[in-house]
Design a protein around this motif. Structure first.
Motif, PDB file in Angstrom:
ATOM      1  N   TRP A 160       0.836  -1.176  -0.130  1.00 32.51           N
ATOM      2  CA  TRP A 160       0.022   0.188  -0.167  1.00 32.51           C
ATOM      3  C   TRP A 160       1.007   1.118  -0.048  1.00 32.51           C
ATOM      4  CZ3 TRP A 160      -5.330  -0.464   0.852  1.00 32.51           C
ATOM      5  CH2 TRP A 160      -5.988  -1.805   1.030  1.00 32.51           C
ATOM      6  N   SER A 161       0.222   2.180  -0.310  1.00 32.44           N
ATOM      7  CA  SER A 161       0.730   3.832  -0.412  1.00 32.44           C
ATOM      8  C   SER A 161       0.145   4.686   0.876  1.00 32.44           C
ATOM      9  CB  SER A 161       0.651   4.553  -1.633  1.00 32.44           C
ATOM     10  OG  SER A 161       1.150   5.945  -1.178  1.00 32.44           O
ATOM     11  N   GLU A 162       0.964   4.718   1.872  1.00 31.91           N
ATOM     12  CA  GLU A 162       0.319   5.210   2.918  1.00 31.91           C
ATOM     13  C   GLU A 162       0.683   6.748   3.197  1.00 31.91           C
ATOM     14  OE1 GLU A 162       1.558   2.925   6.459  1.00 31.91           O
ATOM     15  OE2 GLU A 162       0.486   1.052   5.756  1.00 31.91           O
ATOM     16  N   ALA A 163       0.458   7.417   2.005  1.00 33.31           N
ATOM     17  CA  ALA A 163       0.997   9.006   1.836  1.00 33.31           C
ATOM     18  C   ALA A 163      -0.308   9.713   0.819  1.00 33.31           C
ATOM     19  CB  ALA A 163       2.326   9.003   1.287  1.00 33.31           C
ATOM     20  N   ASP A 164      -0.384  10.843   0.888  1.00 31.31           N
ATOM     21  CA  ASP A 164      -0.911  11.495  -0.102  1.00 31.31           C
ATOM     22  C   ASP A 164      -0.516  11.434  -1.409  1.00 31.31           C
ATOM     23  OD1 ASP A 164      -2.479  12.564   2.011  1.00 31.31           O
ATOM     24  OD2 ASP A 164      -1.908  14.623   1.696  1.00 31.31           O
ATOM     25  N   HIS A 165       0.984  11.337  -1.619  1.00 29.65           N
ATOM     26  CA  HIS A 165       1.409  11.095  -2.997  1.00 29.65           C
ATOM     27  C   HIS A 165       2.169   9.880  -3.112  1.00 29.65           C
ATOM     28  CE1 HIS A 165       0.929  15.722  -2.240  1.00 29.65           C
ATOM     29  NE2 HIS A 165       0.459  15.572  -3.588  1.00 29.65           N
ATOM     30  N   LEU A 166       2.176   9.452  -4.251  1.00 33.75           N
ATOM     31  CA  LEU A 166       2.982   8.015  -4.346  1.00 33.75           C
ATOM     32  C   LEU A 166       4.452   8.181  -4.079  1.00 33.75           C
ATOM     33  CD1 LEU A 166       2.597   4.971  -5.235  1.00 33.75           C
ATOM     34  CD2 LEU A 166       2.856   5.698  -7.645  1.00 33.75           C
ATOM     35  N   ASN A 167       4.850   9.270  -4.184  1.00 35.27           N
ATOM     36  CA  ASN A 167       6.271   9.680  -4.071  1.00 35.27           C
ATOM     37  C   ASN A 167       6.576  10.261  -2.892  1.00 35.27           C
ATOM     38  OD1 ASN A 167       5.384  12.117  -5.059  1.00 35.27           O
ATOM     39  ND2 ASN A 167       6.216  11.810  -6.989  1.00 35.27           N
ATOM     40  N   ASP A 168       5.832  10.143  -1.785  1.00 36.30           N
ATOM     41  CA  ASP A 168       5.910  10.801  -0.543  1.00 36.30           C
ATOM     42  C   ASP A 168       6.798  10.250   0.504  1.00 36.30           C
ATOM     43  OD1 ASP A 168       4.838  13.259  -1.226  1.00 36.30           O
ATOM     44  OD2 ASP A 168       2.892  12.954   0.032  1.00 36.30           O
ATOM     45  N   ASP A 169       6.580   8.648   0.195  1.00 31.48           N
ATOM     46  CA  ASP A 169       6.935   7.599   1.266  1.00 31.48           C
ATOM     47  C   ASP A 169       7.291   6.253   0.625  1.00 31.48           C
ATOM     48  OD1 ASP A 169       7.426   6.569   3.871  1.00 31.48           O
ATOM     49  OD2 ASP A 169       5.240   5.787   4.132  1.00 31.48           O
ATOM     50  N   VAL A 170       7.960   5.601   1.424  1.00 29.02           N
ATOM     51  CA  VAL A 170       8.144   4.007   0.846  1.00 29.02           C
ATOM     52  C   VAL A 170       6.950   3.391   0.952  1.00 29.02           C
ATOM     53  CG1 VAL A 170       8.652   3.133   3.268  1.00 29.02           C
ATOM     54  CG2 VAL A 170       9.553   2.057   1.328  1.00 29.02           C
ATOM     55  N   THR A 171       6.537   2.565   0.010  1.00 26.98           N
ATOM     56  CA  THR A 171       5.455   1.491  -0.033  1.00 26.98           C
ATOM     57  C   THR A 171       5.770   0.430   1.040  1.00 26.98           C
ATOM     58  OG1 THR A 171       6.355   0.238  -1.753  1.00 26.98           O
ATOM     59  CG2 THR A 171       5.026   2.103  -2.716  1.00 26.98           C
ATOM     60  N   ARG A 172       4.358   0.161   1.683  1.00 28.28           N
ATOM     61  CA  ARG A 172       4.572  -0.505   2.728  1.00 28.28           C
ATOM     62  C   ARG A 172       3.513  -1.782   2.518  1.00 28.28           C
ATOM     63  NH1 ARG A 172       7.358   2.287   6.835  1.00 28.28           N
ATOM     64  NH2 ARG A 172       7.554   4.354   6.128  1.00 28.28           N
ATOM     65  N   HIS A 173       3.796  -2.856   3.362  1.00 28.64           N
ATOM     66  CA  HIS A 173       2.949  -3.916   3.535  1.00 28.64           C
ATOM     67  C   HIS A 173       1.998  -3.532   4.524  1.00 28.64           C
ATOM     68  CE1 HIS A 173       1.924  -7.923   5.597  1.00 28.64           C
ATOM     69  NE2 HIS A 173       2.000  -8.634   4.233  1.00 28.64           N
ATOM     70  N   TRP A 174       0.836  -4.206   4.687  1.00 26.45           N
ATOM     71  CA  TRP A 174      -0.445  -3.685   5.442  1.00 26.45           C
ATOM     72  C   TRP A 174       0.021  -3.470   6.930  1.00 26.45           C
ATOM     73  CZ3 TRP A 174      -2.182  -6.351   9.450  1.00 26.45           C
ATOM     74  CH2 TRP A 174      -1.911  -7.918   9.433  1.00 26.45           C
ATOM     75  N   THR A 175       1.170  -4.198   7.281  1.00 27.37           N
ATOM     76  CA  THR A 175       1.623  -4.324   8.701  1.00 27.37           C
ATOM     77  C   THR A 175       2.379  -2.721   9.058  1.00 27.37           C
ATOM     78  OG1 THR A 175       3.320  -5.526   8.139  1.00 27.37           O
ATOM     79  CG2 THR A 175       1.641  -6.522   9.024  1.00 27.37           C
ATOM     80  N   HIS A 176       2.473  -2.134   7.903  1.00 26.68           N
ATOM     81  CA  HIS A 176       3.263  -0.882   7.838  1.00 26.68           C
ATOM     82  C   HIS A 176       4.804  -0.950   7.787  1.00 26.68           C
ATOM     83  CE1 HIS A 176      -0.398   1.049   9.027  1.00 26.68           C
ATOM     84  NE2 HIS A 176      -0.412   0.637  10.343  1.00 26.68           N
ATOM     85  N   HIS A 177       5.333  -2.194   7.653  1.00 26.65           N
ATOM     86  CA  HIS A 177       6.789  -2.586   7.285  1.00 26.65           C
ATOM     87  C   HIS A 177       7.054  -2.096   5.977  1.00 26.65           C
ATOM     88  CE1 HIS A 177       7.891  -4.681  11.128  1.00 26.65           C
ATOM     89  NE2 HIS A 177       6.417  -4.882  11.194  1.00 26.65           N
ATOM     90  N   PRO A 178       8.029  -1.562   5.606  1.00 27.26           N
ATOM     91  CA  PRO A 178       8.373  -1.387   4.194  1.00 27.26           C
ATOM     92  C   PRO A 178       8.523  -2.456   3.456  1.00 27.26           C
ATOM     93  CG  PRO A 178      10.130  -0.003   5.686  1.00 27.26           C
ATOM     94  CD  PRO A 178       9.064  -1.028   6.525  1.00 27.26           C
ATOM     95  N   HIS A 179       7.579  -2.499   1.955  1.00 26.49           N
ATOM     96  CA  HIS A 179       7.982  -3.374   1.111  1.00 26.49           C
ATOM     97  C   HIS A 179       8.226  -2.663  -0.064  1.00 26.49           C
ATOM     98  CE1 HIS A 179       5.952  -7.607   2.460  1.00 26.49           C
ATOM     99  NE2 HIS A 179       7.372  -7.248   2.919  1.00 26.49           N
ATOM    100  N   SER A 180       9.437  -2.309  -0.369  1.00 34.80           N
ATOM    101  CA  SER A 180       9.666  -1.111  -1.193  1.00 34.80           C
ATOM    102  C   SER A 180       9.411  -1.380  -2.852  1.00 34.80           C
ATOM    103  CB  SER A 180      11.194  -0.772  -0.920  1.00 34.80           C
ATOM    104  OG  SER A 180      11.510   0.305  -1.763  1.00 34.80           O
ATOM    105  N   LEU A 181       8.619  -0.664  -3.481  1.00 31.84           N
ATOM    106  CA  LEU A 181       8.523  -0.529  -4.929  1.00 31.84           C
ATOM    107  C   LEU A 181       8.946   0.695  -5.054  1.00 31.84           C
ATOM    108  CD1 LEU A 181       5.131  -2.197  -5.060  1.00 31.84           C
ATOM    109  CD2 LEU A 181       7.156  -3.399  -5.359  1.00 31.84           C
ATOM    110  N   ILE A 182       9.749   1.022  -6.119  1.00 33.52           N
ATOM    111  CA  ILE A 182      10.496   2.287  -6.530  1.00 33.52           C
ATOM    112  C   ILE A 182      10.251   2.404  -7.813  1.00 33.52           C
ATOM    113  CG2 ILE A 182      12.501   3.493  -6.630  1.00 33.52           C
ATOM    114  CD1 ILE A 182      13.606   2.463  -4.142  1.00 33.52           C
ATOM    115  N   SER A 183       9.776   3.518  -8.469  1.00 36.07           N
ATOM    116  CA  SER A 183       9.842   3.983  -9.911  1.00 36.07           C
ATOM    117  C   SER A 183      10.217   5.373 -10.069  1.00 36.07           C
ATOM    118  CB  SER A 183       8.189   4.039 -10.481  1.00 36.07           C
ATOM    119  OG  SER A 183       8.511   3.941 -11.830  1.00 36.07           O
TER     120      SER A 183
END
Length: 856
Positions: free
Chosen positions: A48-71
């Motif tokens: 999930w993206s837990e931010a207003d913008h897709l490029n504001d924060d690292v993408t995260r597993h639903w447990t809030h741990h980083p599961h990083s997808l970068i573009s």
């Protein structure tokens, strides 16, 4: 004059309210979800993206741990971030819009020169179970020029090895394969402890994460995250060779699977590329000692089959998802308005990806819910029940797949209670709860009867339920005896504690009896149909008198001045049971409107907490669309403005925009219940299910757990223990633990479900040691048998033998890792060392060894 001013004020207020409701029925401004679904297949592949913008924060597993997808994107040689927070030195590309639809999350970016549409698509098409159960997601970039000029464009995408580990200390290995037209990369742990973890706050650490793209359109590399990013930022390149330093820990130069796409000179015509993200769990569920394959693997398919098929079908799936989203959103809006449609769209993928999809021995689908952010239970009936509206609406087949394991277990010799069970274990391990587990007898019995009747009405027959008719009859008799005025029982709102004489629970029991009578009618048993219809109506008459408290009904029959949401009442309308007169629901709706907080109706008079799913159920009791929208609008406002950035919550405080709660749970499928109040819409969608389901395999016989080195549950066993962190060698044979305290297990706090502590433990951590000699003939399948609340790690002679995060509610077998199991030879002197860590709530720990075998 004063009266005239009051009248004018009333007219003005009414006019403003009407205008507000009219505005709510129009397409709303951009909805800002608290978290946006990106990659959503099951409880492990849920990013999930837990931010207003897709490029504001690292993408995260639903447990809030980083599961990083970068573009990243390079436009005329200048790099920008599209997704993720790295590299910090690279500016974000301006995000202009976001739309969350049932199967797609669509981001729009534009800097005045180039427009980028980035789409995350999960083809969760309910009338194509083969596609729905594939653990794959697509990320698509569509790029076009907006300023009349051509621009040189390159895209970078990477998938982190974080997707394949529980913690970043774990070592991973990786590789690359050609799969038809695809270049495919994969990564997974070196250890591969298949189905070795269970519980709530868990990530998968077995199987392999995959990223794949068309080899003719891309370049690929596997390597250190920072180095690959730096290379692309500098000149758009990737290394010629993959990183060969493996295995290594994820935290050590985080290995990532990276692609680049050179789009050349991009003009006004859009240029598109896509990547497929997939996960091969190898085995997904342990079902009474049987390791079950993921459903997509049932006929022997391998990752190459999965990825090549997904690539071949990509163009058609894009069209199908677009058509599905358009049709479903139109009906959601028609049924409940624009706000409701937005909320339901956000719930769609979440509800489905909080479930595991496995194939039984007959290759039939089994759907298992996971109780995320609660306790990690699997196939929990009071989680299935609130989820079920989405499945009943869209797919009777999926409904059956979610119920069959509970019904089979209830019909087995291991379930000896007159009521329906609560759950079947802790995800992903199905063991059953032979001791009854966490009891909600009235709740779960009513749930199962109502759901079986809803399924029968959807299909026009009781063929599915007929096999389990003795169980359904037994549950009806239980409700007949105990449901009208429930004793001091837990209900689904167990976080509020036990409550006797629960009026909402009584409604469930009454409607459960009516549902059983309705199934008797469908079966042609008119005598029992009349008996149970009459009984339910008589009980409803009694309820209306006993629960009446003027302008509302009571929370509990013996508590005047209290109230609660009567969300269970909605099933009377949905199933056409006509047990309660319409004015009962009408009075409730009027009361809720008068007790709205800023962000919704509290669950009851004891709290300001609400449940999103139950609130939508309560709102769906309304027959006036404006009443429904009045109760839905505050939920929309909470989601649109909350600072708690979690996947769609199903609990929060109605007076606190910052409040967070249980999230990422399948129960939000219950938001679709409004669609079930529209018979034509329900029929339209459910009739689209044409899946051919055969006979489910018989329930594997639950295992026989024979304790060899006993736990303390039946007789005290002595341990050495300390609550102060010991030296690093505390697990080793010969460690001097003479200064540690000596006491009998189990250890824990009083009142913790499923354990009866002999020694009180209330600190955050406890360390235990115990010595014994392995008995002769211990058996061929030794496992730990463990109660843990919460995280536990167990050592044999200094070797890590097993871990389990979170907590369980009963003693559960845990497989012993190979290196430790080799030490357990008959006659060997063994030191078992245990560390348990506690964060909140109840706590307890107890460990033994058992031989785990199949029942003969």
């Amino acid at each position: 004059m004063h009266g005239m001013n009051s009248l004018r004020a009333l007219v003005l207020i009414t006019t403003i309210a009407a205008l507000a409701l009219t505005a709510r029925s129009a397409p709303p401004a951009d909805f800002r979800p608290p978290a946006v679904p990106l990659i959503t297949s099951d409880p492990y592949l849920s990013i999930w993206s837990e931010a207003d913008h897709l490029n504001d924060d690292v993408t995260r597993h639903w447990t809030h741990h980083p599961h990083s997808l970068i573009s990243l994107i390079r436009v005329d040689g200048k790099p920008f971030r599209l997704m993720g927070a790295e590299p910090k030195s690279v500016a974000p590309f301006p995000q202009q819009g976001l739309e969350v639809l049932p199967t797609r999350s669509i981001y729009q970016f534009d800097d005045g020169h180039v427009h980028v549409t980035m789409t995350f698509m999960q083809p969760a098409l309910p009338h194509d179970i083969d596609v729905l159960t594939r653990p794959i997601s697509y990320i698509t970039w569509s790029v076009r020029s907006t300023d009349g000029a051509q621009h040189a464009v390159q895209i970078y995408d990477s998938t982190s090895s974080e997707l394949a580990v529980m913690t970043t200390n774990q070592k991973v290995e990786w590789g690359k394969k050609s799969m038809g037209p695809l270049s495919a990369m994969f990564v997974g742990t070196q250890e591969q402890p298949i189905l070795g973890r269970m519980g709530d706050d868990t990530r998968i650490d077995w199987g392999y994460a995959y990223a794949a793209a068309d080899a003719s359109q891309s370049k690929s590399a596997i390597g250190d995250n920072d180095k690959l990013l730096d290379g692309f930022v500098a000149d758009g390149s990737l290394p010629a060779a993959d990183d060969a330093q493996m295995p290594r820990a994820v935290k050590d130069g985080q290995p990532v699977l990276a692609f680049t796409f050179d789009l050349g000179k991009v003009g006004a015509e859009a240029v598109s590329r896509h990547v497929t993200i997939a996960y091969d769990e190898i085995f997904s569920i342990r079902y009474f000692l049987k390791n079950l394959r993921p459903y997509w693997r049932r006929n022997g398919a391998m990752p190459a089959d999965l990825l090549e098929t997904s690539e071949k079908e990509y163009p058609a799936l894009v069209e199908r998802c677009e058509a599905f989203d358009k049709d479903l959103m139109a009906d959601l809006t028609k049924a409940g308005g624009a706000d409701y449609a937005k909320i339901a769209a956000l719930a769609y993928r979440q509800s489905l990806c909080a479930c595991g999809y496995a194939a039984d021995a007959n290759k039939q689908l089994l759907l298992f819910t996971k109780e995320n952010t609660s306790n990690g239970d699997i196939a929990t009936v009071d989680v299935i029940f609130p989820m079920e509206p989405i499945l009943l609406l869209l797919s009777p087949t999926l409904t059956k797949a979610s119920l069959v394991s509970v019904l089979d277990y209830s019909a087995s010799s291991h379930w000896k209670f007159p009521n329906a069970p609560h759950d079947l274990g802790t995800y992903p391990i199905v063991m059953g709860r032979d001791d009854g587990g966490e009891g909600m007898p009235v709740e779960e019995s009513g749930n199962m009867l109502i759901l079986c009747d809803a399924l029968a009405q959807s299909e026009g027959n009781t063929h599915f339920s007929d096999k389990y008719w003795p169980q359904l009859t037994q549950w009806a008799k239980y409700l007949e005896a105990y449901g009208l005025d429930p004793e001091n029982q837990l209900c689904t709102d167990d976080f509020m504690g036990h409550l006797a004489h629960n009026a909402n629970l009584s409604i469930k029991a009454i409607l459960g009896l009516a549902a059983y009578g309705d199934m008797c009618r469908i079966r042609g048993d008119m005598q029992n149909a009349k008996k149970y219809a009459d009984l339910a109506k008589a009980d409803a008459e009694h309820w209306m008198k006993t629960a009446d408290d003027g302008d509302h009904s009571l929370l509990a029959f013996d508590k005047p001045g209290t109230w609660s949401q009567k969300y269970n009442l909605v099933w009377d309308r949905i199933l056409g049971l006509n047990v309660f007169p319409p004015e009962v629901a009408a009075k409730e709706i009027a009361f809720y409107k008068n007790h709205l907080q800023q962000y919704g109706v509290p669950l009851d008079s004891r709290t300001k907490l609400t449940k999103t799913d139950w609130s939508v159920w309560s709102a769906s009791m309304a027959t006036n669309p404006q009443d429904f929208q009045a109760l839905i609008a505050p939920i929309y406002d909470y989601l649109d403005h909350t600072s708690a950035r979690s996947p769609l919550v199903d609990s929060y405080m109605t007076n606190n925009i910052k409040s967070d709660g249980m999230h990422a749970r399948p129960v939000v499928g219950g938001i679709f219940i409004k669609m079930l109040t529209e018979p034509a819409i329900w029929k339209k969608w459910s009739s689209g299910d044409r899946e051919k389901i055969g006979e489910w395999a018989p329930l594997p016989k639950p295992p026989v757990v024979t304790e060899i080195v006993p736990t303390s549950r039946n007789a005290p066993t002595e341990w050495r223990y300390t609550e102060q962190k010991p030296p690093a060698d505390w697990t080793k044979v010969g460690f001097d633990d003479s200064s540690w305290k000596k006491a009998n297990g189990p250890f824990g706090s009083r009142g913790t479900p499923g354990i009866k502590p002999k020694t009180q433990w209330k600190s955050d951590d406890i360390w235990l040691r115990r010595e014994f000699v392995m008995p002769e003939n211990p058996g061929n399948n030794l496992q730990f048998v463990v109660y843990h609340d919460e995280d536990v790690e167990i050592y044999i002679n200094g070797i890590l033998g097993g871990t389990a995060p979170g907590f369980n509610n009963s003693y559960t077998p845990i497989e012993i890792r190979h290196n430790a199991a080799e030490l357990l030879k008959p006659g060997a002197k063994i030191t078992i060392a245990v560390h348990c860590h506690q964060t909140e709530g109840g706590q307890g720990v107890d460990v033994g060894l058992a031989n785990v075998t199949e029942e003969k």
